[in-house]
Design an enzyme around this catalytic site. Structure first.
Site, short mmCIF file in Angstrom:
data_model
loop_
_atom_site.label_atom_id
_atom_site.label_comp_id
_atom_site.label_asym_id
_atom_site.label_seq_id
_atom_site.Cartn_x
_atom_site.Cartn_y
_atom_site.Cartn_z
N ASN A 261 2.78 3.29 1.77
CA ASN A 261 2.77 1.89 2.12
C ASN A 261 3.17 1.63 3.57
O ASN A 261 2.94 0.53 4.09
CB ASN A 261 3.74 1.16 1.18
CG ASN A 261 4.01 -0.26 1.58
OD1 ASN A 261 3.12 -1.10 1.53
ND2 ASN A 261 5.25 -0.55 1.98
N TYR B 46 -6.55 -2.64 13.67
CA TYR B 46 -5.96 -2.77 12.34
C TYR B 46 -7.05 -2.77 11.27
O TYR B 46 -6.94 -2.08 10.24
CB TYR B 46 -5.13 -4.05 12.28
CG TYR B 46 -4.37 -4.24 10.99
CD1 TYR B 46 -3.14 -3.64 10.80
CD2 TYR B 46 -4.87 -5.05 9.98
CE1 TYR B 46 -2.41 -3.82 9.62
CE2 TYR B 46 -4.16 -5.25 8.79
CZ TYR B 46 -2.94 -4.63 8.63
OH TYR B 46 -2.24 -4.81 7.46
N LYS C 14 -7.51 0.05 8.34
CA LYS C 14 -7.40 -0.31 6.93
C LYS C 14 -8.71 -0.07 6.18
O LYS C 14 -8.68 0.26 4.98
CB LYS C 14 -6.95 -1.77 6.80
CG LYS C 14 -5.50 -2.00 7.25
CD LYS C 14 -4.51 -1.14 6.45
CE LYS C 14 -3.07 -1.49 6.76
NZ LYS C 14 -2.10 -0.72 5.94
N ILE D 234 0.98 -11.86 2.57
CA ILE D 234 2.17 -11.71 1.73
C ILE D 234 3.40 -12.09 2.55
O ILE D 234 3.51 -11.73 3.73
CB ILE D 234 2.30 -10.26 1.21
CG1 ILE D 234 0.98 -9.79 0.57
CG2 ILE D 234 3.46 -10.15 0.24
CD1 ILE D 234 0.53 -10.59 -0.63
N THR E 245 6.40 -11.51 3.95
CA THR E 245 7.23 -10.35 4.28
C THR E 245 7.71 -10.46 5.74
O THR E 245 7.21 -11.31 6.50
CB THR E 245 6.43 -9.05 4.14
OG1 THR E 245 5.37 -9.06 5.13
CG2 THR E 245 5.84 -8.89 2.75
#
Length: 257
Positions: free
Chosen positions: A95, A161, A165, A194, A196
Site C-alpha cells: 500500500n 502518478y 498506478k 479517500i 487521509t
C-alpha cells in the site's frame, strides 16, 4: 501478548506497507480484528508504533518495521522481522505510495517522474518479489496491491502518478496469472478520493480544496480508510476465492461518470 484466536485470519500473519497512517493503518487494524498477526511497515517509525499501539489496544498482536520500499534491503529486513516475530506470512497489502506534485506533462520534472515510479511502482515490484516465496511456503495466501482510480482513468496534471498506478494494475494481473496455480491470489484495490493525510496534502487542507474534491464524487462525500480496508479484507478472505487479477475500484462512482 498472545495472538487473538478468533476471526477469519486467526493464526495467520499479514504484512502491510504504508501502515503508519490512512488506508494502511485502517487495514492493519482490520486484519488484527480478524485475528491476524500484523507487520506494520512504513517509512516513519513513530507512525508505525502508533498503529502497533492501536492494534495492541484492541487485543491484537503486531510488530513494527521501518522500511523504505525503494530499497530492497529494507524490504527484505522488514520481511525477516515479520518471520522472526510470527513464523509465517500469509497475506500482504502493498500500500505504500506518494502523490505527485501537479504539473502539465511538458513541465513535469524528470526527478519527480523518477520519484513517483520508484515508490509507487518499483516499490510494489520489490515487495512482491520478496513476499511471494514466503507466502508460498505456507501453501498459498493472498496479496493486494494499492492502485488508484488513477489506475483506470487519466488524471489531469498527474501523468507520472497515473502511469505508475496503471502500471500497478498491469503488474498485478501478470503476477496473478503466474501464481494462481499455486494457490496465491493477487489482486488490486483502486481507491478514489479517500479522507487521509495524503488527501489533505492533495487538497491543500483547505475547505475549498476539500469541497472541490467532494464535488467530483457522485456519492457526495469522500470515502473513509475503513471502506478501503473492508475491500482489502474481502480480497484476502475465502469469500473472494475465485477472484484473481482483479482491480477493485472503491471510489463512490467517481471513475464511471
Amino acid at each position: 501478548m498472545e495472538t487473538k484466536q478468533q476471526g477469519i485470519f486467526a493464526g495467520k500473519a499479514a504484512f502491510i506497507t504504508g501502515a503508519g497512517t490512512g488506508i494502511g493503518r485502517a487495514t492493519a487494524l482490520a486484519f488484527a480484528r480478524e485475528g491476524a498477526q500484523v507487520a506494520v511497515v512504513g517509512i516513519t517509525a513513530t507512525d508505525n508504533q502508533e498503529t502497533v499501539r492501536l492494534i495492541e489496544q484492541q487485543g491484537g498482536r503486531a510488530v513494527a518495521a521501518t522500511c523504505d520500499v525503494t530499497r530492497p534491503e529494507d524490504v527484505q529486513a522488514a520481511l525477516a522481522k515479520t518471520i522472526d516475530a510470527f513464523g509465517r506470512l500469509d497475506y500482504a497489502f502493498n500500500n505504500a505510495g506518494v502523490e505527485q506534485q501537479a504539473a502539465l506533462p511538458a513541465e513535469l520534472d524528470e526527478d519527480e517522474w523518477d520519484r513517483i515510479h520508484d515508490i509507487n511502482l518499483r516499490g510494489m515490484y520489490l515487495c512482491l518479489k520478496h513476499e511471494i516465496p514466503l507466502i508460498l511456503q505456507q501453501g498459498g495466501g493472498a496479496i493486494v496491491n494499492t492502485s488508484s482510480g488513477a489506475g483506470v482513468v487519466g488524471i489531469p496534471k498527474n501523468m507520472a502518478y497515473t502511469a505508475a498506478k496503471h502500471g500497478v494494475i498491469g503488474l498485478t494481473r501478470s503476477a496473478a496469472l503466474d501464481y494462481a496455480p499455486q494457490n496465491l491470489r493477487i489482486n488490486a484495490v483502486c481507491p478514489g478520493y479517500i479522507d487521509t493525510p495524503m488527501m489533505d496534502r492533495f487538497t491543500g487542507g483547505t475547505d475549498a480544496g476539500r469541497a472541490e474534491v467532494v464535488a467530483q464524487e457522485p456519492i457526495g462525500r469522500m470515502g473513509t480508510p475503513e471502506e478501503v480496508a473492508n475491500a482489502v479484507i474481502w480480497l484476502c478472505s475465502d469469500a473472494s476465492s475465485f477472484v484473481v487479477g482483479h482491480a477493485l475500484v472503491v471510489d463512490g462512482g467517481q471513475t464511471i461518470q
